[in-house]
Design a protein around this motif. Structure first.
Motif, short mmCIF file in Angstrom:
data_model
loop_
_atom_site.label_atom_id
_atom_site.label_comp_id
_atom_site.label_asym_id
_atom_site.label_seq_id
_atom_site.Cartn_x
_atom_site.Cartn_y
_atom_site.Cartn_z
N ASN A 1 0.73 -1.48 0.15
CA ASN A 1 -0.07 0.00 -0.14
C ASN A 1 0.82 1.45 -0.05
N GLY A 2 1.90 1.00 -1.08
CA GLY A 2 2.90 2.35 -0.93
C GLY A 2 2.07 3.33 -2.05
N PRO A 3 3.30 4.04 -2.51
CA PRO A 3 3.06 5.20 -3.39
C PRO A 3 2.22 4.67 -4.91
N GLY A 4 2.57 3.30 -5.06
CA GLY A 4 2.31 2.62 -6.19
C GLY A 4 3.05 3.41 -7.64
N ILE A 5 2.66 2.94 -8.70
CA ILE A 5 3.21 3.36 -10.05
C ILE A 5 2.20 4.07 -11.11
N PRO A 6 2.29 5.15 -11.45
CA PRO A 6 1.14 5.42 -12.38
C PRO A 6 1.07 4.45 -13.54
N ALA B 1 -7.01 -3.99 -4.85
CA ALA B 1 -8.59 -3.42 -5.00
C ALA B 1 -8.62 -2.09 -4.13
N SER B 2 -8.11 -1.71 -3.21
CA SER B 2 -8.13 -0.59 -2.50
C SER B 2 -7.90 0.49 -3.27
N GLY B 3 -6.98 0.31 -4.40
CA GLY B 3 -6.76 1.68 -4.93
C GLY B 3 -5.46 2.15 -4.47
N GLN B 4 -4.84 1.83 -3.62
CA GLN B 4 -3.76 2.41 -3.00
C GLN B 4 -2.26 1.54 -2.89
N GLY B 5 -1.52 1.79 -3.62
CA GLY B 5 -0.41 0.87 -3.73
C GLY B 5 -0.14 0.09 -5.15
N LEU B 6 0.26 -0.91 -4.95
CA LEU B 6 1.00 -1.83 -6.23
C LEU B 6 0.55 -2.98 -6.16
N VAL B 7 0.15 -3.75 -6.90
CA VAL B 7 0.37 -5.40 -7.19
C VAL B 7 1.42 -5.83 -8.21
N VAL B 8 2.34 -6.74 -8.14
CA VAL B 8 3.09 -7.19 -9.05
C VAL B 8 2.76 -8.67 -9.06
N ARG B 9 2.28 -9.03 -10.26
CA ARG B 9 2.00 -10.28 -10.46
C ARG B 9 2.80 -11.21 -11.34
N ILE B 10 3.28 -12.21 -11.05
CA ILE B 10 3.83 -13.14 -11.77
C ILE B 10 3.19 -14.57 -12.14
N ALA B 11 3.02 -14.77 -13.34
CA ALA B 11 2.17 -15.76 -13.62
C ALA B 11 3.17 -16.87 -14.62
#
Length: 486
Positions: free
Chosen positions: A412-417, A466-476
């Motif tokens: 839930n950090g600053p995220g990336i635009p 889902a909260s809109g704050q932060g970043l999710v990095v997904r490796i599939a």
């Protein structure tokens, strides 16, 4: 390499040998067959002549005054005794087995010799030795009779085998000469045909030899035959990979020299300031401590940068240590979470680990560990205090069958635009929203992640939680996975 080349030898010579040796063997087999066929033909021809002589002699056999006689003139007798192709012997036997005329010691008809079915006559052919030489004998049963008596006379005519053998040898040698000429002509045709067919390969060799060491462009597959084009395409693919490797090395050297120059320059400046401070009469302990601490921080940053650069280079070039094996993605992620838990405590961040089971994938354990360390380390460094980071492992499935595995790191950090989410995978690029949070970052973390993921044929996506704050990095990770419930 040298032994392999010596063992393979010359392609032309091998093609000629593989074509001519079987052809020569076939000629040898055919020569044996021709020899026996020639014997059969010679026997048939000479047996017919021998039967004609026997019949001619049988016509001169008659009964005179109650006994069998053979009227053989001197001229006929001379022709019987000496033939231009060999020597001829004859014998006429009467009704009671008495010698009527000819050579009395001519070998008798062996028991068991069947009558010849080739000719309409009571004739039997057989071979025997006479005076130390082989002869062929025709034995004809000739009916003779007059008013007082009747019976069967035996007329035998034999000839030596020189004529038959001479005819056989002539047929055989004529055949061998023609076949030898055919093999020789075939060898020359094959030799010139191979040279002609291999000409494009020789031209390709010349083009390869004339290339400069730095020219790694591909070769035109149309220059060679269709069967050789896969080899040329494989060569082109190899040169493309080699070009990518060389370009990566050059880029690595350029990046390393550029990125390391700044911390090394700062470190040198700090060292000079420290030396200057040591020359003063009164040394300020606090200033000295700050200078040394600054040198330590700069050294740590340089070491971290060098390690990241080396990891990136190894990932880009596919220099994985050891082959891929089945690795428990769940256990590997749990281990990384334990390793970085101290950093989470220091930064007052809640670190959570979430999994659905023991999920195994085919991977290189060392590079997989590097990937997860970079992901989790980035999340912890860019998440502010009192934040939360979650490391998640789950399996994907279709109709209840596992089809892949997913590794997620959510913060839930600053995220990336969204506009910058693709650019952050470029080496040394840093999003504007993250620079003030971690000014000492290198901008290599996500580059390393993407390179390692590519080596495992996995995809990397960035999204907002889902909260809109932060970043999710997904490796599939796609493909076969092992799933065991825990």
């Amino acid at each position: 390499m040298t032994q392999a080349v010596r063992r393979l030898g010359n392609l032309r010579s091998q093609l000629v040998r593989w074509l001519l040796i079987p052809l020569t063997l076939l000629v040898a087999v055919d020569a044996v067959s021709v020899y026996y066929n020639a014997l059969e033909v010679a026997d048939l021809a000479y047996d017919r002549s021998l039967l004609a002589s026997t019949r001619a002699l049988a016509e001169r056999v008659a009964i005179v005054d109650g006994r069998v006689t053979a009227d053989v003139p001197y001229v006929a007798l001379d022709s019987f005794e000496t033939d231009n192709l060999g020597r001829i012997y004859y014998k006429v036997t009467g009704l009671e087995g008495e010698l009527v005329s000819g050579y009395g010691d001519l070998p008798p008809v062996p028991s068991g010799v069947k009558r010849s079915e080739v000719y309409p006559a009571l004739v039997r052919f057989y071979q025997a030795d006479y005076h130390g030489q082989p002869i062929r004998i025709a034995a004809l049963l000739q009916p003779v009779y007059d008013d007082s008596m009747r019976g069967i006379a035996l007329i035998q005519v034999g000839e030596t085998m020189e004529g038959r053998h001479g005819m056989t040898r002539k047929i055989l040698f004529d055949t061998l000469w023609r076949q030898g000429t055919l093999v020789t002509v075939a060898a020359l045709l094959v030799w010139f045909a191979v040279r002609f067919v291999l000409r494009p390969v020789m031209q390709l060799r010349g083009e390869v030899e004339s290339r400069s060491p730095t020219d790694l462009s591909g070769f035109d597959p149309a220059l060679v035959h269709k069967e050789m084009r896969p080899l040329v395409l494989a060569m082109n693919g190899y040169m493309e990979r080699l070009q990518a490797l060389i370009s990566g090395q050059r880029r690595f050297i350029a990046d390393a020299s550029h990125q390391l120059r700044t911390p090394l320059t700062v470190l040198k400046t700090q060292a000079e300031l420290t030396l200057r401070e040591l020359r003063r009469e009164h040394i300020d302990a606090n200033e000295m401590r700050e200078l040394v601490q600054g040198m330590a921080r700069t050294t740590d940053a340089a070491v971290q940068l060098a390690n990241r650069l080396l990891t990136l280079a190894r990932a880009e070039h596919g220099a994985a240590e050891g082959s891929t094996t089945w690795v428990s993605l769940t256990d590997a992620a749990r281990q990384v979470a334990l390793e970085l838990s101290q950093l989470a405590v220091e930064r007052d961040i809640a670190l959570a680990f979430d999994t659905e089971g023991d999920i195994g994938i085919q991977a290189n354990a060392l590079l997989l560990h590097e990937l997860m360390v970079n992901l989790l380390d980035n999340a912890l460094r860019y998440t502010p205090a009192h934040g939360q980071v979650t490391l998640r492992v789950r399996a994907t499935s279709v109709a209840g069958e596992p089809t892949g595995a997913v590794l997620e790191v959510e913060d839930n950090g600053p995220g990336i635009p969204e506009a910058e989410r693709e650019r952050v995978f470029e080496p040394f690029y840093r999003a504007g929203t993250t620079q003030h949070v971690n000014p000492g970052g290198t901008g290599l973390g996500l580059s390393i992640v993407r390179e390692i993921a590519a080596l495992h044929h996995a995809s990397v996506t960035l999204a907002a939680p889902a909260s809109g704050q932060g970043l999710v990095v997904r490796i599939a990770f796609t493909g076969v996975v092992q799933l065991r419930t825990i």
